[in-house]
Design an enzyme around this catalytic site. Structure first.
Site: not given
Ligand code: AHR
Length: 499
Positions: A25, A175-176, A244, A295, A346
């Site tokens: 990103e 995205n999100e 995450y 992600e 990432q």
């Molecule tokens: O990976 C960092 C951020 O985490 C990304 O931009 C977003 O999609 C997520 O919240």
């Protein structure tokens, strides 16, 4: 001794290579100084991309790369990133307020696709559905995929040095969208999705669309999205999920309870993906919504990386992060009938990164070695594996002080080209494990190749000063008696011929 059964007749499915995907990103130091150093840099580069990173990334067979975000995607206009580089505008971006960086647009669509070709990965573009109209996305697809000489955008691409179509197959529709991507409700996004998807697939029917799915355990998002989506023309191939596992303790100086807490959170992805899958199947949408976990990874408090906080979200990666990667990838392998794409977040100088880079320096993290060791699973046929007695480790949760539990071993196996690949992670911080391999329906050669990632200190990580403190060792071992020893806090990948 503990038996590990490899039930070769019990096939789970084919492990899509795309499960081993990556994400880059425009955020902090991921693109600029991470991947891209610029053509005039003293750092060896291939048309501006850091040559050492290209070479090392290529070596682990990266199948797919998601770009340009993340949240960045939602205020990105692809037109800013094409044409002569010195004429491209400098913009504010989503992350400017978190690090005061402007977007120079030196890396745009042409550069991204070039990078993908260099490393042998399929490009996956996350399109902006928050601040761009469907027509703008149509034009982006046109620019990427229209045959040479046909449209004004195809001619523009040629003018920019790329006569042949890029053939970008994977397109994310936002995205999100529950957060940075428009702060929508699931119902509103589902209607928006239908609108964008219709235009995008009509522009190029060969592309595969990825719907923006839930945040971790928000099952209601999936249910509510599917309620609206399932009554539509169902133009979708994959449905995303972000997961995450939040940092427990200091990224490089955690205690034993924090070690296990992080791993428990990582292991939670299995229940999470299964429950989302149940909702998808409940609506009969499994054909249109294979999971795309685009992600995932460990997210620690900031500042532990080499830039000491200058690069937003940059963090160090220890053996604990390697363990998160190993157990997550085992879970994906074991659920490859549900998970079709995944991307660790990432690639470089960020969250759960495979590389840390700055100026002339580049190092691989322990997580890089996990991807290297596990690459034999890509495209393999996953088979069921069971450990007789997978010890239950008890620890005290640093979150609530209560007694918590985690299984000692994480494992998966696959068969490809007459070879078995078996990966096992021993989560115990202090006890090794001796396994008796019991292959059912196959016979293994007496000699196997093994990769092992281990260190006497589970905080171990690599730095610019000590770049090879943690690295996988590869060797041949005798497995004629089927005995396999896995040291504490280590990860192994075994490859053996099936005879
Ligand atoms: O990976 C960092 C951020 O985490 C990304 O931009 C977003 O999609 C997520 O919240």
């Amino acid at each position: 001794m503990n038996n590990l059964y490899i039930f070769s007749p019990e096939k789970i499915g084919t492990i899509s290579p795309n499960i081993y995907g990556h994400f880059a990103e425009h955020l902090g130091g991921v693109i600029y100084d991470g991947m891209w150093v610029g053509e005039s840099s003293n750092v060896p580069n291939i048309k501006g991309f850091r040559a050492e990173l290209v070479e090392k990334l290529k070596a682990i067979n990266p199948p797919i790369l998601r770009w340009p975000g993340g949240c960045f995607a939602e205020t990105y206009d692809w037109r800013d990133g094409i044409g002569p580089r010195d004429k491209r505008p400098v913009r504010l971006n989503w992350w400017t307020t978190h690090g005061d960086r402007r977007e120079p647009n030196e890396v745009g669509t042409d550069e991204f696709v070039y990078f993908c070709r260099l490393i042998g990965a399929e490009p996956y573009i996350a399109a902006n559905v928050t601040t761009l109209k469907p027509l703008d996305i149509r034009d982006w697809i046109d620019y990427c995929n229209s045959p040479r000489g046909t449209t004004t955008y195809a001619k523009l691409r040629e003018q920019n040095g790329n006569p042949e179509p890029f053939g970008v197959k994977y397109w994310g529709v936002g995205n999100e969208t529950w957060g940075g991507g428009g702060n929508m409700t699931a119902e509103v996004y589902a209607h928006e999705y239908r609108r964008y998807a219709m235009i995008m697939s009509n522009t190029d029917p060969s592309i595969k669309l990825i719907g923006s799915g839930a945040n971790a355990n928000d099952f209601s998002w999936t249910k509510r999205f599917m309620e609206v989506f399932s009554t539509s023309d169902k133009i979708m191939s994959y449905f995303s999920l972000h997961y995450y596992c939040w940092g427990s303790g200091n990224p490089v100086a955690f205690n034993t309870n924090e070690w296990y807490q992080q791993l428990v959170q990582a292991a939670g992805i299995e229940n999470c993906l299964r429950r989302h899958w149940n909702y998808i199947c409940g609506f009969g949408m499994e054909k249109y919504a294979k999971l795309c976990i685009d992600e995932w990874g460990a997210w620690h408090p900031e500042g532990s990386g080499p830039s000491k906080g200058y690069n937003l979200f940059e963090q160090q990666s220890t053996m604990r992060d390697a363990m998160v990667a190993a157990l997550t990838l085992n879970i994906f392998n074991n659920n490859c009938d549900k998970v079709a794409i995944a991307a660790v977040a990432q690639l470089v100088n960020c969250l759960h990164s495979l590389f840390l880079a700055s100026g002339p320096n580049l190092i691989t993290t322990p997580t890089y070695h996990v991807f290297d060791m596990y690459k034999g699973h890509q495209g393999g046929e996953a088979v069921k594996t069971v450990v007789d007695n997978n010890e239950d480790i008890t620890f005290t949760s640093p979150v609530n002080g209560r007694e918590s539990h985690i299984n000692k071993l994480s494992y998966s196996a696959s068969i490809k080209d007459g070879k078995l690949t078996l990966t096992v992670a021993n989560l115990s911080h202090d006890t090794s494990e001796v396994l008796q391999l019991v292959p059912i329906g196959i016979k293994l050669a007496g000699t196997a190749q093994i990769g092992i990632l281990t260190h006497s200190d589970y905080h171990a990580h690599n730095t610019f000063e000590d770049p090879e403190n943690v690295k996988a060792e590869y060797k041949s071992i005798d497995i004629s008696d089927g005995v396999l020893t896995i040291p504490a806090a280590s990860i192994i990948a075994l490859t053996a011929d099936i005879i």
